[in-house]
Design an enzyme around this catalytic site. Structure first.
Site, PDB file in Angstrom:
ATOM      1  N   ARG A  57      59.335   9.553  48.627  1.00 34.12           N
ATOM      2  CA  ARG A  57      59.099   9.349  50.056  1.00 34.12           C
ATOM      3  C   ARG A  57      60.199   8.430  50.582  1.00 34.12           C
ATOM      4  O   ARG A  57      59.971   7.291  50.922  1.00 34.12           O
ATOM      5  CB  ARG A  57      57.722   8.725  50.268  1.00 34.12           C
ATOM      6  N   LYS A 164      50.135   6.103  30.130  1.00 35.33           N
ATOM      7  CA  LYS A 164      49.177   5.028  30.206  1.00 35.33           C
ATOM      8  C   LYS A 164      49.520   4.087  31.366  1.00 35.33           C
ATOM      9  O   LYS A 164      50.686   4.032  31.722  1.00 35.33           O
ATOM     10  CB  LYS A 164      49.090   4.277  28.882  1.00 35.33           C
ATOM     11  N   HIS A 194      53.797   6.397  24.253  1.00 35.94           N
ATOM     12  CA  HIS A 194      55.186   6.513  23.799  1.00 35.94           C
ATOM     13  C   HIS A 194      55.346   6.118  22.332  1.00 35.94           C
ATOM     14  O   HIS A 194      56.340   6.463  21.711  1.00 35.94           O
ATOM     15  CB  HIS A 194      56.144   5.743  24.714  1.00 35.94           C
ATOM     16  N   GLU A 232      56.205  -8.836  20.075  1.00 32.56           N
ATOM     17  CA  GLU A 232      57.295  -8.790  21.057  1.00 32.56           C
ATOM     18  C   GLU A 232      57.778 -10.197  21.301  1.00 32.56           C
ATOM     19  O   GLU A 232      56.968 -11.119  21.438  1.00 32.56           O
ATOM     20  CB  GLU A 232      56.798  -8.206  22.367  1.00 32.56           C
ATOM     21  N   ASP A 251      46.467  -3.470  27.283  1.00 31.87           N
ATOM     22  CA  ASP A 251      47.847  -2.981  27.331  1.00 31.87           C
ATOM     23  C   ASP A 251      48.259  -2.308  26.020  1.00 31.87           C
ATOM     24  O   ASP A 251      49.034  -1.352  26.032  1.00 31.87           O
ATOM     25  CB  ASP A 251      48.772  -4.179  27.629  1.00 31.87           C
ATOM     26  N   HIS A 256      48.450   2.075  21.778  1.00 30.64           N
ATOM     27  CA  HIS A 256      49.476   2.049  20.730  1.00 30.64           C
ATOM     28  C   HIS A 256      48.924   1.645  19.355  1.00 30.64           C
ATOM     29  O   HIS A 256      49.232   2.265  18.343  1.00 30.64           O
ATOM     30  CB  HIS A 256      50.602   1.086  21.109  1.00 30.64           C
ATOM     31  N   LYS A 357      52.801 -11.122  23.093  1.00 31.13           N
ATOM     32  CA  LYS A 357      54.078 -11.400  23.757  1.00 31.13           C
ATOM     33  C   LYS A 357      54.531 -12.781  23.292  1.00 31.13           C
ATOM     34  O   LYS A 357      53.709 -13.635  22.936  1.00 31.13           O
ATOM     35  CB  LYS A 357      53.880 -11.454  25.273  1.00 31.13           C
TER      36      LYS A 357
HETATM   37  C1  BG6 Z   1      54.008  -0.696  26.788  1.00 33.38           C
HETATM   38  C2  BG6 Z   1      53.336  -1.969  27.243  1.00 33.38           C
HETATM   39  O1  BG6 Z   1      53.083   0.347  26.757  1.00 33.38           O
HETATM   40  O2  BG6 Z   1      54.534  -0.905  25.482  1.00 33.38           O
HETATM   41  C3  BG6 Z   1      54.331  -3.115  27.258  1.00 33.38           C
HETATM   42  O3  BG6 Z   1      52.814  -1.783  28.548  1.00 33.38           O
HETATM   43  C4  BG6 Z   1      54.995  -3.242  25.908  1.00 33.38           C
HETATM   44  O4  BG6 Z   1      53.709  -4.325  27.618  1.00 33.38           O
HETATM   45  C5  BG6 Z   1      55.536  -1.915  25.422  1.00 33.38           C
HETATM   46  O5  BG6 Z   1      56.061  -4.159  26.046  1.00 33.38           O
HETATM   47  C6  BG6 Z   1      56.011  -2.014  23.983  1.00 33.38           C
HETATM   48  O6  BG6 Z   1      56.699  -0.849  23.634  1.00 33.38           O
HETATM   49  P1  BG6 Z   1      57.885  -0.867  22.592  1.00 33.38           P
HETATM   50  O7  BG6 Z   1      58.275   0.557  22.449  1.00 33.38           O
HETATM   51  O8  BG6 Z   1      58.964  -1.722  23.190  1.00 33.38           O
HETATM   52  O9  BG6 Z   1      57.331  -1.470  21.347  1.00 33.38           O
END
Ligand code: BG6
Length: 515
Positions: A57, A164, A194, A232, A251, A256, A357
């Protein structure tokens, strides 16, 4: 290594089609989608009859969008870019300006798709990619359906791809599934986690089921416990607004971490067919012992990072000082838990999961710790049982993707001495470093109508069912000690205690140095 096996064996090209990207000016398009399409193209996997429509848009046109994506996506392409190929990809972009809530946008989309089909022979196949905020998923799916765009005629396919978060609890996940399923059939819906696009996650199935030495010991008779760590080093960066409403549990865990857990624990499927694998994943997730409200306090740990000076000397701010985070936020940035699985194979084997994190490094690994050998033979020697460490197998998801196995060997010496040694397989040594965002495989599989790597509605709901009691208890009992770990550390002390109370310990990180 003299000769590297080819990373890609003979892989057929994806069928023709159009990818319609909603939210094409967002992060995902530039970081993942366009780089992944480019990588597919350089690998010869994209049909020459493949086109892209970007829907926005905004008041710009195809040329302006091409300029935008040219500058913004380039840094995420992990190969020396071929100017010709990249330009060829950009020239496949068509532009549709329109409001996502307006039926007229979809009418014009339909006309555009017809025109593209006749001029570019795309076969009527269509992949609608919703790179938009989750609160738009229902509306877009409903509008696509109303405009007749969800209908598959003859052999053509129409797929809806969503990312997600799939809801924020069980009720909202069910509501979203119902809305999506009212517009598209379940087998047209491709829900992306992912993590399932990561080569090393896919390799877990190959490792387990293509090797006859692995499966016989992959059970409670030989395995003491498993640990899954997704750490992370970054904080919440620019995502404070989203994250503060979400937290580490929502999250990362129902999606995951459970994807990793189900892949490492599922029973063999009788084929690699989409539903055969997903049936097994759903089955094992349903076998996880529910965490009862009274167990939440003993089996689950939450944490939030506070300010700290990292080993590099840099100061990391506290979570509560991050942008768009409430100054008294009760949102967790760390979670650890212990799960048990009610199945013959996994009876009594604990699974310890943790993610957070601002940990001392970015790494994801699954540690399989085997039971200790009885060592009767060493009873009368200088060696004591506790000096003979148990074997471990480490599935490294990232970085330095690979598999490591530790076992005990004799130290050359006249007296009996044992030392753990390691055998190591590293992906890049064998297959080279391939360009991958993780989305290449996901897009390719979606175009080939193979849903194996995508989440089914029931799997999503089972994940939420598992975490729902935790959300409820945490909501009822807000944390009183946040922040409870310093940025750059391994989370709260309680996470160490969670595993230590069972006489075990988290495996120390081999790749961590906080920056
Ligand atoms: C995402 C989360 O789905 O996955 C993020 O929302 C996270 O918070 C990320 O940082 C981690 O993915 P990867 O591939 O970097 O381990």
């Amino acid at each position: 290594m003299s000769v590297l096996p080819s990373r890609k064996a003979e892989v057929p090209q994806a069928p023709p089609g159009v990818m319609v990207i909603f939210g094409a000016s967002g992060d995902l398009a530039k970081r993942k989608l366009f780089p992944a399409l480019y990588h597919l193209m350089t690998d010869g996997l994209l049909s020459k009859h493949f086109r892209i429509i970007v829907v926005e848009r905004r008041d710009r046109d195809a040329a302006a969008y091409r300029d935008y994506i040219d500058t913004t996506a380039r840094p995420f392409i992990s190969k020396d870019i071929s100017a010709d190929l990249w330009q060829e990809l950009l020239q496949r972009i068509h532009y549709l300006n329109g409001d996502l809530n307006d039926a007229d946008t979809y009418k014009r989309m339909s006309t555009m798709l017809d025109e593209i089909e006749s001029s570019h022979h795309t076969g009527g196949n269509c992949l609608f990619y919703l790179a938009t905020p989750p609160d738009t998923f229902g509306e877009i799916a409903t509008q696509l359906h109303a405009a007749g765009l969800a209908t598959e005629h003859g052999d053509q396919w129409r797929h809806l791809v969503v990312e997600k978060p799939f809801g924020r609890d069980l009720a909202s996940a069910r509501a979203l599934n119902n809305t999506l399923q009212a517009a598209f059939h379940e087998d047209q819906i491709y829900r992306i986690d992912h993590y399932l696009g990561k080569e090393t996650v896919q390799n877990i199935l190959m490792y387990r089921f293509a090797n006859s030495t692995v499966e016989p010991i992959w059970n409670h008779r030989y395995i003491d416990h498993m640990q899954i760590t997704v750490a992370e080093s970054i904080g919440v960066e620019s995502r404070g607004g989203y994250y503060d409403q979400t937290g580490a549990l929502r999250d990362m865990v129902p999606n995951h971490l459970l994807a990793l857990l189900s892949t490492v624990t599922m029973e063999p499927a009788n084929s690699l067919d989409g539903n055969a694998v997903r049936d097994e994943q759903a089955k094992i997730l349903r076998a996880i012992q529910p965490i009862l409200p009274e167990q939440v306090l003993t089996q689950v740990v939450r944490g939030q990072y506070g300010e700290s000076t990292l080993t590099s000397g840099k100061t990391a701010i506290a979570y509560r000082d991050e942008e768009r985070v409430a100054p008294d936020s009760a949102t967790e940035t760390f979670v650890a838990m212990k799960l048990l699985i009610d199945s013959w194979r996994w009876a009594g084997v604990p699974f310890y999961l943790r993610t957070g994190k601002r940990m001392p490094g970015r790494y994801t690994e699954i540690v399989v710790q085997f039971k200790q050998a009885p060592n009767m033979m060493f009873r009368d020697s200088l060696l004591r049982r506790e000096q003979v460490p148990p074997n471990t197998l480490v599935l490294r998801i990232q970085p330095n993707e690979g598999i490591g196995m530790s076992f005990n060997a004799k130290v050359p010496s006249p007296i009996p001495q044992i030392s753990p040694v390691e055998m190591d397989f590293s992906y890049s040594d064998y297959f080279g470093d391939g360009p991958t965002t993780g989305y290449e495989t996901l897009l390719y599989e979606c175009m080939n109508s193979d849903p194996t790597l995508f989440k089914r509605a029931d799997v999503i709901e089972t994940g939420w069912e598992l975490v729902e009691p935790i959300l409820d208890v945490w909501h009822a009992l807000p944390p009183r000690n946040f922040p409870n770990y310093a940025a750059g550390t391994w989370g709260p002390r309680a996470a160490e205690d969670l595993i230590a109370q069972d006489g075990r310990a988290w495996r120390p990180c081999k790749v961590c140095s906080i920056d």
